[in-house]
Write a protein that holds these residues in place. Structure first.
Motif, mmCIF file in Angstrom:
data_model
loop_
_atom_site.group_PDB
_atom_site.id
_atom_site.type_symbol
_atom_site.label_atom_id
_atom_site.label_comp_id
_atom_site.label_asym_id
_atom_site.label_seq_id
_atom_site.Cartn_x
_atom_site.Cartn_y
_atom_site.Cartn_z
ATOM 1 N N PRO A 46 -4.652 17.078 -5.814
ATOM 2 C CA PRO A 46 -5.240 17.178 -4.468
ATOM 3 C C PRO A 46 -4.089 17.237 -3.520
ATOM 4 N N PHE A 47 -3.128 16.430 -3.818
ATOM 5 C CA PHE A 47 -1.691 16.424 -3.294
ATOM 6 C C PHE A 47 -1.030 18.018 -3.231
ATOM 7 N N ALA B 21 0.144 6.639 -6.524
ATOM 8 C CA ALA B 21 -1.111 7.557 -6.919
ATOM 9 C C ALA B 21 -1.067 9.075 -6.466
ATOM 10 N N LEU B 22 -0.127 9.465 -5.436
ATOM 11 C CA LEU B 22 -0.136 10.759 -5.083
ATOM 12 C C LEU B 22 0.455 11.661 -5.959
ATOM 13 N N TYR C 189 -3.649 11.448 -8.338
ATOM 14 C CA TYR C 189 -4.145 12.332 -7.384
ATOM 15 C C TYR C 189 -3.310 13.506 -7.015
ATOM 16 N N ILE D 195 0.931 -1.144 -0.025
ATOM 17 C CA ILE D 195 0.016 0.028 0.144
ATOM 18 C C ILE D 195 0.908 1.267 0.116
ATOM 19 N N VAL D 196 2.044 1.059 0.493
ATOM 20 C CA VAL D 196 2.979 2.453 0.604
ATOM 21 C C VAL D 196 3.381 2.693 -0.728
ATOM 22 N N ALA E 81 -3.135 20.289 -1.345
ATOM 23 C CA ALA E 81 -3.338 19.897 0.156
ATOM 24 C C ALA E 81 -1.593 20.491 0.528
ATOM 25 N N LEU F 156 1.844 1.732 -3.468
ATOM 26 C CA LEU F 156 0.803 2.298 -4.481
ATOM 27 C C LEU F 156 0.395 3.819 -4.137
ATOM 28 N N LEU F 157 0.257 3.855 -2.840
ATOM 29 C CA LEU F 157 -0.117 5.488 -2.424
ATOM 30 C C LEU F 157 1.006 6.303 -2.854
#
Lengths: 406, 170, 102
Positions: free
Chosen positions: B147-148, B137-138, B144, B130-131, B151, B133-134
């Motif tokens: 949004p990153f 994705a960011l 994403y 997950i790390v 933020a 992939l996250l």
């Protein structure tokens, strides 16, 4: 490569214990739990007992730096001095101040020691000798550092003593400020090895990261020393400062816990530095024989710890505003710039061989260092000129502004 | 009752119990400490959801930064004879009623949802990281990244704004 | 082993406790702590739905990261405002800071 006790000690011991306990009739889940608990107890107790040796080691070396002998009465070379101190601290009376908040007051020393011991769970001592292989090991270390910070606030506030509170404030302000460049410097081994796990970072250090990225290594070293509260950053708990800081109302073993936590933390950052930047347990033959890996690791760690003690013995203490200046004006921009430079160089040369990449990263680091030194030189020169033009009376050129409370 | 269920019940009890103590403590600093306990409990819940990365991030961000900020703010704004009397407003019973009402509505709506008692799905074999992939994705443009970036601008604005607001003008 | 309903109920309860904290407390910092509880409940919800209903998608964790960052920013600004208000009015009870009233 067969699994003997020399090649895979933890697995062999765990298997033997499992067979033994299951043979006694216990359910398998409980046996698993008991064996893990045993491992935790062995590691924690070993770490705490090791502190006795560390305290003696440090006192001897600091003594030699200051041209005196250090402890030499109790036992040959004063080896049993730590045990004598330990006995003294055990037998002292607990004095709880009037009006102290009982639960945070008693919880703070435990959290302080716990915050250091928890780091030992993710450090790889040898190839297959480690507590747990977290895939977010580096983040875990930062998280556990936060628990230590909490312990200091709790100690300072619950002592019902405004000097302890002031000391705790200054201490925590220092700690959370120095976390910023420390986290950024910790990012560099993560970038270079592509993983947050400590085992992966050690395994990918064919060339030590100390030689590939010396500036983040230096930043990590300095900021960890500040996090521990060691000289030259020990304003917060030196005996001559604000009545010794947040742990003034603690006596007996509770104070002993804070003391032990500080020494153990100093050793733990040496462990971390050796793991993240000096290749951990890597060395010739370490993959087959974990014992060799452990020996290399211990040698590297003691080398770093020796440097930490040298810093302590030879440098004068910083003032609070000097420490803040150092952090926000020098270390944080340096860390930011070096992360960017290292990331760009690493990405640009992703396909090249290891030697080319390492050499160019080293070169990039040296360029960053030279630029930073140039900045510092010119800023120092302008401050000196300012001070000289303002008269010859100015003692300190670093900070002349009045800083706000805390 | 499997061990995982037991751990969940313990963690949930800690979270909710500490949360109740947060909103009903007389002294502000006790509220802050109970908040820390509650956030630890939430981190344990994250681990049970197999999002260990977020458990660690929760400890780093919430407990290591936000809770310490709250404690600092509490200590800096202590009044001379503070914490006297209940810390509740005049219409606190309306607030309690509203909270109970919202809870009732939520429970009713959730129970009428078909998927309420879904058993857990298996993570596909070869477990995804997950790390990783996250991270991808960011920052990927068809992921994403927008949004990153927004933020991060928000964080910059908060940083500059809070320094400016709390600056002591001498 | 743990059905999703357990997580959702816990999150709903935490949200409502936070809501009570926001509505019923005098001290402005206590109100902020109630908001933090609500944001944590939202995070639990997001991760529970991600884990049970769409583990292969990554939008759950991304949302959680954004919520976490926003919560941190909001606490920072909120506390700065509270400290600033305290300096001027020497009080942080929410019902005593009513200069704009009426």
């Amino acid at each position: 490569m067969e699994t003997t006790i020399w090649t895979d000690p933890i697995r062999v011991i765990a298997d033997w214990l499992t067979q033994l306990l299951v043979g006694w009739g216990l359910p398998a889940g409980l046996v698993f739990f008991i064996i893990n608990l045993l491992g935790v107890a062995v590691l924690a107790t070993g770490a705490m007992l090791f502190v006795l040796f560390l305290i003696w080691y440090e006192r001897k070396i600091v003594g030699r730096i200051q041209d005196r002998l250090g402890p030499n009465r109790i036992g040959p070379f004063g080896i049993f001095q730590s045990i004598a101190d330990m006995l003294k601290i055990f037998t002292k009376e607990y004095i709880t101040p009037l009006g102290a908040d009982k639960v945070p007051y008693n919880l703070a020393p435990i959290m302080a020691v716990g915050g250091v011991l928890l780091i030992w769970a993710v450090i790889p001592f040898a190839d297959r000798v480690y507590g747990v292989d977290l895939n977010v090991g580096v983040l875990y270390i930062i998280a556990v550092g936060a628990i230590g910070t909490l312990a200091i606030i709790m100690a300072g506030w619950s002592s019902n003593n405004k000097y302890a509170l002031l000391g705790a404030f200054r201490s925590v302000a220092l700690l959370i400020s120095y976390e910023v460049p420390m986290v950024m410097a910790l990012l560099v081994p993560v970038i270079l090895s592509g993983s947050l796990g400590m085992n992966d970072i050690v395994r990918s250090q064919a060339i030590w990261y100390l030689f590939v990225a010396p500036i983040p290594a230096l930043i990590f070293f300095l900021t960890s020393m500040a996090e521990v509260g060691r000289s030259p950053f020990d304003l917060i708990e030196a005996e001559s400062e604000i009545v010794s800081g947040f742990n003034i109302e603690y006596s007996g073993l509770k104070f002993g816990m804070f003391y032990v936590a500080e020494f153990l933390h100093a050793f733990t950052i040496s462990l971390l530095f050796a793991t993240l930047f000096m290749g951990g347990w890597r060395g010739p033959g370490a993959e087959q024989f974990p014992l060799l890996g452990l020996i290399y690791f211990v040698i590297k760690t003691f080398f770093v710890y020796f440097v930490v003690i040298l810093f302590r013995g030879s440098l004068p203490r910083f003032r609070t505003d000097q420490m803040m200046d150092l952090n926000w004006k020098i270390l944080t921009p340096l860390a930011l710039v070096s992360i960017m430079v290292i990331a760009v160089v690493e990405k640009a040369l992703a396909g090249s061989s290891l030697v080319v990449r390492s050499a160019s990263l080293l070169l990039a680091n040296l360029v960053v260092a030279l630029v930073a030194l140039q900045f510092l030189r010119s800023s120092g020169k302008s401050q000196r000129e300012l001070a000289e033009s303002a008269g010859a009376q100015v003692v300190d050129t670093v900070s002349t502004r009045e800083h706000t409370s805390i | 009752m499997t061990p995982v269920q037991l751990i969940f019940i313990l963690a949930a009890a800690v979270v909710l119990g500490a949360a109740v103590m947060v909103v009903s403590s007389e002294k502000m600093l006790h509220s802050a400490f109970w908040l820390i306990v509650s956030l630890f409990g939430v981190a344990v819940l994250f681990v049970l959801l197999q999002a260990g990365f977020f458990a660690v991030i929760q400890v780093v961000v919430y407990i290591g930064a936000i809770a310490i900020l709250v404690i600092f703010a509490v200590m800096l704004t202590r009044r001379v004879m503070d914490e006297s009397g209940p810390q509740l407003t005049r219409w606190w019973w309306l607030g309690a009623l509203a909270a109970l009402g919202v809870y009732g509505i939520l429970v009713v709506v959730l129970r009428s949802w078909a998927g309420f008692t879904t058993p857990i799905a298996e993570i596909p074999a070869g477990g995804q990281d997950i790390v990783r992939l996250l991270g991808i994705a960011l920052i990927s443009p068809n992921g994403y990244v927008l949004p990153f970036e927004v933020a991060s601008i928000l964080l910059l604005a908060a940083l500059v704004g809070s320094i400016f607001i709390a600056w002591e003008k001498r | 082993m743990i059905p999703i309903s357990w997580f959702l109920i816990v999150a709903a309860a935490l949200f409502c406790i936070g809501l009570y904290g926001v509505l019923a407390r005098k001290n402005a910092i206590a109100i902020l702590m109630g908001v933090e509880l609500m944001l944590n409940a939202v995070n639990i919800n997001l991760l529970a739905f991600w884990r049970y209903w769409g583990v292969e998608r990554v939008s759950g964790p991304v949302f959680v990261v954004i919520v976490l960052a926003t919560a941190a920013a909001e606490v920072a600004v909120g506390l700065a405002l509270i400290i600033s208000a305290y300096r001027r009015r020497n009080t942080i009870a929410a019902d005593e800071i009513d200069l704009l009233k009426g």
